[in-house]
Enzyme design. Structure first.
Site, mmCIF file in Angstrom:
data_model
loop_
_atom_site.group_PDB
_atom_site.id
_atom_site.type_symbol
_atom_site.label_atom_id
_atom_site.label_comp_id
_atom_site.label_asym_id
_atom_site.label_seq_id
_atom_site.Cartn_x
_atom_site.Cartn_y
_atom_site.Cartn_z
ATOM 1 N N CYS A 1 7.027 32.550 18.842
ATOM 2 C CA CYS A 1 7.304 32.711 20.277
ATOM 3 C C CYS A 1 6.032 32.794 21.114
ATOM 4 O O CYS A 1 6.092 32.695 22.340
ATOM 5 C CB CYS A 1 8.162 33.952 20.495
ATOM 6 S SG CYS A 1 9.598 33.993 19.423
ATOM 7 N N HIS B 1 7.894 36.189 27.429
ATOM 8 C CA HIS B 1 8.793 35.521 26.475
ATOM 9 C C HIS B 1 10.211 36.035 26.696
ATOM 10 O O HIS B 1 10.439 37.230 26.850
ATOM 11 C CB HIS B 1 8.322 35.814 25.050
ATOM 12 C CG HIS B 1 9.300 35.367 24.013
ATOM 13 N ND1 HIS B 1 9.851 34.111 24.008
ATOM 14 C CD2 HIS B 1 9.850 36.027 22.948
ATOM 15 C CE1 HIS B 1 10.688 34.006 22.988
ATOM 16 N NE2 HIS B 1 10.709 35.149 22.338
ATOM 17 N N ASN C 1 17.009 33.113 23.347
ATOM 18 C CA ASN C 1 15.619 33.088 22.893
ATOM 19 C C ASN C 1 15.313 31.700 22.323
ATOM 20 O O ASN C 1 15.842 31.331 21.272
ATOM 21 C CB ASN C 1 15.444 34.173 21.821
ATOM 22 C CG ASN C 1 14.027 34.243 21.269
ATOM 23 O OD1 ASN C 1 13.210 33.343 21.487
ATOM 24 N ND2 ASN C 1 13.734 35.304 20.556
HETATM 25 O O1 UT7 Z 1 11.300 36.449 19.765
HETATM 26 C C1 UT7 Z 1 11.301 37.586 18.986
HETATM 27 C C2 UT7 Z 1 12.519 37.525 18.137
HETATM 28 N N1 UT7 Z 1 13.466 38.535 18.155
HETATM 29 C C3 UT7 Z 1 13.703 39.498 19.109
HETATM 30 O O2 UT7 Z 1 13.060 39.651 20.090
HETATM 31 C C4 UT7 Z 1 14.833 40.416 18.835
HETATM 32 C C5 UT7 Z 1 14.491 41.850 19.098
HETATM 33 N N2 UT7 Z 1 15.621 42.724 18.831
HETATM 34 C C6 UT7 Z 1 16.703 42.771 19.640
HETATM 35 O O3 UT7 Z 1 16.789 42.069 20.629
HETATM 36 C C7 UT7 Z 1 17.782 43.778 19.300
HETATM 37 O O4 UT7 Z 1 17.324 44.624 18.275
HETATM 38 C C8 UT7 Z 1 19.118 43.130 18.877
HETATM 39 C C9 UT7 Z 1 19.752 42.426 20.068
HETATM 40 C C10 UT7 Z 1 18.913 42.148 17.743
HETATM 41 C C11 UT7 Z 1 20.086 44.212 18.412
HETATM 42 O O5 UT7 Z 1 20.299 45.148 19.461
HETATM 43 P P1 UT7 Z 1 20.160 46.704 19.194
HETATM 44 O O6 UT7 Z 1 20.456 47.381 20.445
HETATM 45 O O7 UT7 Z 1 18.808 46.939 18.558
HETATM 46 O O8 UT7 Z 1 21.317 46.957 18.175
HETATM 47 P P2 UT7 Z 1 21.242 47.635 16.719
HETATM 48 O O9 UT7 Z 1 20.621 46.715 15.737
HETATM 49 O O10 UT7 Z 1 20.668 49.028 16.882
HETATM 50 O O11 UT7 Z 1 22.766 47.779 16.367
HETATM 51 C C12 UT7 Z 1 23.636 48.675 17.080
HETATM 52 C C13 UT7 Z 1 25.045 48.489 16.579
HETATM 53 C C14 UT7 Z 1 25.157 48.502 15.065
HETATM 54 O O12 UT7 Z 1 26.381 49.107 14.746
HETATM 55 P P3 UT7 Z 1 26.433 50.643 14.280
HETATM 56 O O13 UT7 Z 1 25.577 50.733 13.062
HETATM 57 O O14 UT7 Z 1 25.903 51.444 15.429
HETATM 58 O O15 UT7 Z 1 27.895 50.862 14.010
HETATM 59 C C15 UT7 Z 1 25.204 47.049 14.705
HETATM 60 O O16 UT7 Z 1 25.877 46.813 13.493
HETATM 61 O O17 UT7 Z 1 25.526 47.206 17.009
HETATM 62 C C16 UT7 Z 1 25.973 46.466 15.870
HETATM 63 N N3 UT7 Z 1 25.713 45.065 16.115
HETATM 64 C C17 UT7 Z 1 26.561 44.274 16.784
HETATM 65 N N4 UT7 Z 1 27.753 44.521 17.345
HETATM 66 C C18 UT7 Z 1 28.368 43.505 17.976
HETATM 67 C C19 UT7 Z 1 24.617 44.333 15.758
HETATM 68 N N5 UT7 Z 1 24.753 43.079 16.183
HETATM 69 C C20 UT7 Z 1 25.948 43.019 16.820
HETATM 70 C C21 UT7 Z 1 26.646 41.988 17.481
HETATM 71 N N6 UT7 Z 1 27.837 42.282 18.049
HETATM 72 N N7 UT7 Z 1 26.150 40.735 17.594
#
Ligand code: UT7
Length: 324
Positions: free
Chosen positions: A114, A251, A281
């Site tokens: 990125c 980004h 992204n």
């Molecule tokens: O260019 C660089 C590349 N990548 C990035 O920049 C990504 C950086 N990270 C992020 O943007 C975020 O971490 C994500 C969008 C990937 C995830 O968001 P988050 O707020 O960090 O969620 P989390 O991983 O803490 O998950 C929270 C909850 C979990 O459930 P529990 O354990 O609280 O019951 C996940 O299982 O949300 C759940 N979850 C989802 N639920 C619905 C994770 N993905 C999803 C989904 N839909 N797609």
């Protein structure tokens, strides 16, 4: 004759196919509401069967040449920032060179995920400032949808396909980079991975089950910290303050990351360009597409200070503070 690196042309290529969050609800256990709340993303573009990073880069590159009024045979160099290319050999930049008919141009790819476009822009600026070259095409192009596991809800909601390009030209008018900060942290590179053809992963593998993997929370924290520290360092090295930034183009990974970083930096929201809701992204394509749209919307004027910061796989970061 001065050699200021001037961005004289810009262009973008967006696949026609729009994939809305509601369609992802049919693939994985997710919801439009969750995706919008956690990422700001509403939809993303998906390459059609004929599209590749090289075809999208060619379309964006041709548009940038047209805006600049430069013909392909005037190009000295083509730099393609691409994370997942059509082919390892020939590299994407060579496919673009042939497709646009840039007979005199050298060509090479950069993979800094990125951050790749800002890395490429930095290299191009050095070639212009040194007087080596007069016209350089820098493209950022990605077809990430083919390396996404569409059964993994933690990654498939995030990524999209696109390309953006700029034509960097030697100019007499004072403009160009006032500071460049490039950084890397390979020690934490496992936070985002995709094995390549030379990986031991491929030993004995016959089917394609090689996808992007990501530790979302780790990358989330890294992205905010790197956006803040890289931008602060570059602004400082430019002899400017955060208030001098007229437009910040980060980004486009996640709207929450952008909001958190710009709040910490103290950049007012009206000076921040955001289009992640439309495209998700798009890795190396995200900053050039955003830059192109900012220009099309009249948000950049002569003399403006534009700060562009990429963060992502590597782990990597790159900021350019550019005077328009
Ligand atoms: O260019 C660089 C590349 N990548 C990035 O920049 C990504 C950086 N990270 C992020 O943007 C975020 O971490 C994500 C969008 C990937 C995830 O968001 P988050 O707020 O960090 O969620 P989390 O991983 O803490 O998950 C929270 C909850 C979990 O459930 P529990 O354990 O609280 O019951 C996940 O299982 O949300 C759940 N979850 C989802 N639920 C619905 C994770 N993905 C999803 C989904 N839909 N797609």
């Amino acid at each position: 004759m001065a050699n200021y690196p001037r961005i004289a042309g810009w262009g973008k290529a967006l696949p026609q196919r729009i994939l809305a969050n509601s369609e992802l609800e049919l693939l994985v256990d997710t919801s439009d509401e969750w995706i919008q709340k956690r990422t700001g993303i509403k939809e993303r573009r998906i390459a059609s069967p004929g599209d590749t990073p090289a075809t999208l880069a060619t379309e964006a590159g041709k548009a940038a040449l047209k805006v600049a009024g430069v013909s392909p045979c005037e190009l000295d160099l083509i730099i393609a920032a691409v994370t997942i290319p059509d082919k390892i050999i020939p590299a994407c930049a060579f496919l673009v060179q042939h497709a646009i008919g840039a007979e005199r141009a050298g060509a090479f790819d950069i993979n800094a995920a990125c951050s790749g476009f800002v890395y490429g822009l930095a290299v191009a600026s050095q070639f212009i400032s040194s007087g080596t070259y007069k016209n350089i095409l820098v493209v950022g192009s990605e077809v990430l949808s083919r390396s996404v596991n569409w059964q993994d809800r933690s990654t498939c909601i995030l990524f999209g396909d696109a390309a953006g390009a700029v034509l960097v030209q030697a100019s007499d008018e004072p403009c160009g980079p006032k500071a460049i900060v490039l950084g890397s942290d390979g020690g934490n590179g496992n936070a985002i991975t995709l094995d390549g053809p030379g990986s031991s992963f491929n030993e004995g593998q016959s089917d394609n089950c090689n996808y992007i993997t990501m530790d979302g929370q780790e990358v989330y924290r890294f992205a905010i910290n790197a956006l803040v520290s890289s931008t602060r360092k570059a602004v400082d090295e430019a002899g400017l303050t955060i208030d001098d930034i007229d437009l910040f183009i980060p980004h486009q990974a996640n709207e929450r990351i952008i909001h958190a970083a710009t709040k910490t930096l103290g950049i007012s929201p009206d000076k921040v360009f955001i289009n992640v809701h439309s495209y998700g992204n798009t890795s190396a394509a995200s900053i050039p597409v955003a830059l192109c749209e900012a220009l099309e919307q009249g948000r950049i004027h002569d003399g403006d200070i534009v700060a562009m910061t990429g963060v992502g796989g590597g782990l990597s970061w790159a900021t350019m503070v550019y005077q328009w």
